[in-house]
Each structure stands twice: as C-alpha cells, then as structure tokens.
Design a protein around this motif. Structure first.
Motif, PDB file in Angstrom:
ATOM      1  N   ARG A   1      76.763  66.671 -21.920  1.00 29.67           N
ATOM      2  CA  ARG A   1      78.179  66.501 -22.259  1.00 29.67           C
ATOM      3  C   ARG A   1      78.928  67.658 -21.618  1.00 29.67           C
ATOM      4  NH1 ARG A   1      81.709  67.641 -26.731  1.00 29.67           N
ATOM      5  NH2 ARG A   1      80.027  68.765 -27.748  1.00 29.67           N
TER       6      ARG A   1
ATOM      7  N   ILE B   1      85.351  56.551 -25.758  1.00 29.34           N
ATOM      8  CA  ILE B   1      84.663  57.688 -26.369  1.00 29.34           C
ATOM      9  C   ILE B   1      84.282  58.694 -25.290  1.00 29.34           C
ATOM     10  CG2 ILE B   1      82.624  58.422 -27.659  1.00 29.34           C
ATOM     11  CD1 ILE B   1      82.671  55.667 -29.006  1.00 29.34           C
ATOM     12  N   TYR B   2      83.729  58.190 -24.171  1.00 26.13           N
ATOM     13  CA  TYR B   2      83.293  59.052 -23.086  1.00 26.13           C
ATOM     14  C   TYR B   2      83.723  58.472 -21.743  1.00 26.13           C
ATOM     15  CZ  TYR B   2      79.842  60.942 -26.412  1.00 26.13           C
ATOM     16  OH  TYR B   2      79.226  61.519 -27.483  1.00 26.13           O
TER      17      TYR B   2
ATOM     18  N   GLN C   1      83.693  63.763 -23.257  1.00 27.09           N
ATOM     19  CA  GLN C   1      84.184  63.162 -24.495  1.00 27.09           C
ATOM     20  C   GLN C   1      85.699  63.040 -24.425  1.00 27.09           C
ATOM     21  OE1 GLN C   1      82.289  64.796 -27.915  1.00 27.09           O
ATOM     22  NE2 GLN C   1      83.671  63.806 -29.360  1.00 27.09           N
TER      23      GLN C   1
ATOM     24  N   THR D   1      82.364  59.994 -31.569  1.00 30.25           N
ATOM     25  CA  THR D   1      81.176  60.094 -30.714  1.00 30.25           C
ATOM     26  C   THR D   1      80.416  58.776 -30.747  1.00 30.25           C
ATOM     27  OG1 THR D   1      79.691  60.854 -32.473  1.00 30.25           O
ATOM     28  CG2 THR D   1      80.954  62.559 -31.270  1.00 30.25           C
TER      29      THR D   1
END
Length: 159
Positions: free
Chosen positions: A99, A127-128, A146, A151
């Motif tokens: 991440r 979310i990402y 992110q 998450t």
C-alpha cells in the motif's frame, strides 16, 4: 500442553539473481535494508534440505517495522528453476502487494528501475487505485493507493 498460536507474520522470502539490484529496487519502493549476511553450513542445509548451501541474504523491512522481505541469492547450489515468467494464475505463484500513498509518482520512479506495468491502473470499488508491475528480475508486485477510509477488509466483513 497448550495449543500453539500464531504471533506474527515475520517475512516473505524471494530468491533473486542479483541481491544488489533487488535491494536498490525495494529501497526505491520504501523498504529499508535491515541487514545483510551470508548463510551457510551444515545447519542451514538441514533447514532447507539443500545440504551444503551458501546463500547471501538481505532482510528488508517496511516503514512500520512489522513486515519483512527476505531476499536470497544462492551462491551454491545453483538455482534450478525460474518461476518469474509464469502467468499469474500458476499454482504457487508469488505476488507481493504494497500500500502506497502516491501511486503515479512511485510508478514513474520504478520505471527508471526497469519496472513494467502488467495491465493498467484500475479503480477497485473506490477503495484503491491498484496495479500490478513486473519489478526487479520480473518479480510480480501489486501497488495499491487507498482512496478513502474504507478498506477491502471492510467489504469482506460485510459480505
């Protein structure tokens, strides 16, 4: 006797051709070299089943200090297989995911180290921002930025 319990995930190990190149690449991602040493002798061979081995290892650590990546370069015996070109749906295939806080900036730096985007950068359920790259020596690496406070774990818990 009390049942054993898992305490932590300490590290993931990857065998590489060039320890120096791998260290530089993973330092560019943001890991820190924690230590480097030769591992050899009869005891090491008993652990791995490779008898008389000589390996140089480097332990890389994430910024939070909780997770490590052990890079190993076998000096003897010689490596006997190369899984780096196998497709991502191969059994036992290894992928590491990190991440990160600025995916585009990191991608531009990693391309200077020879990294190549596997597919494209995608938005995963807001979310990402997520992508796979082939990094040093063709190692498959996932990078995720992110986008908010939610998450992927939050989604799994609500399923």
């Amino acid at each position: 006797m009390a049942k054993s319990k898992l305490l932590e995930m300490h590290n993931v190990g990857i065998v590489v051709e060039s320890l120096d190149s791998a260290i530089s690449f993973f330092e560019e991602i943001g890991l820190t070299l924690e230590g480097r040493m030769a591992v050899e002798g009869e005891w090491a061979g008993r652990v791995t089943g490779l008898a008389n081995q000589k390996v140089e290892i480097a332990m890389m650590v994430t910024p939070d200090g909780h997770t490590r990546l052990e890079l190993s370069q076998f000096l003897s015996p010689n490596t006997i297989a190369d899984h780096r070109i196998a497709p991502v749906n191969s059994l036992g295939y290894l992928r590491i995911l990190f991440r990160v806080d600025n995916l585009d900036e990191l991608l531009s730096r990693l391309t200077k180290f020879g990294a190549e985007l596997v597919g494209e950068v995608v938005n995963f359920q807001n979310i990402y921002r997520l992508c796979y790259i082939r990094g040093v020596e063709g190692i498959l690496i996932g990078l995720a930025e992110q986008l908010g406070s939610q998450t992927a774990t939050d989604i799994l818990e609500n399923e």
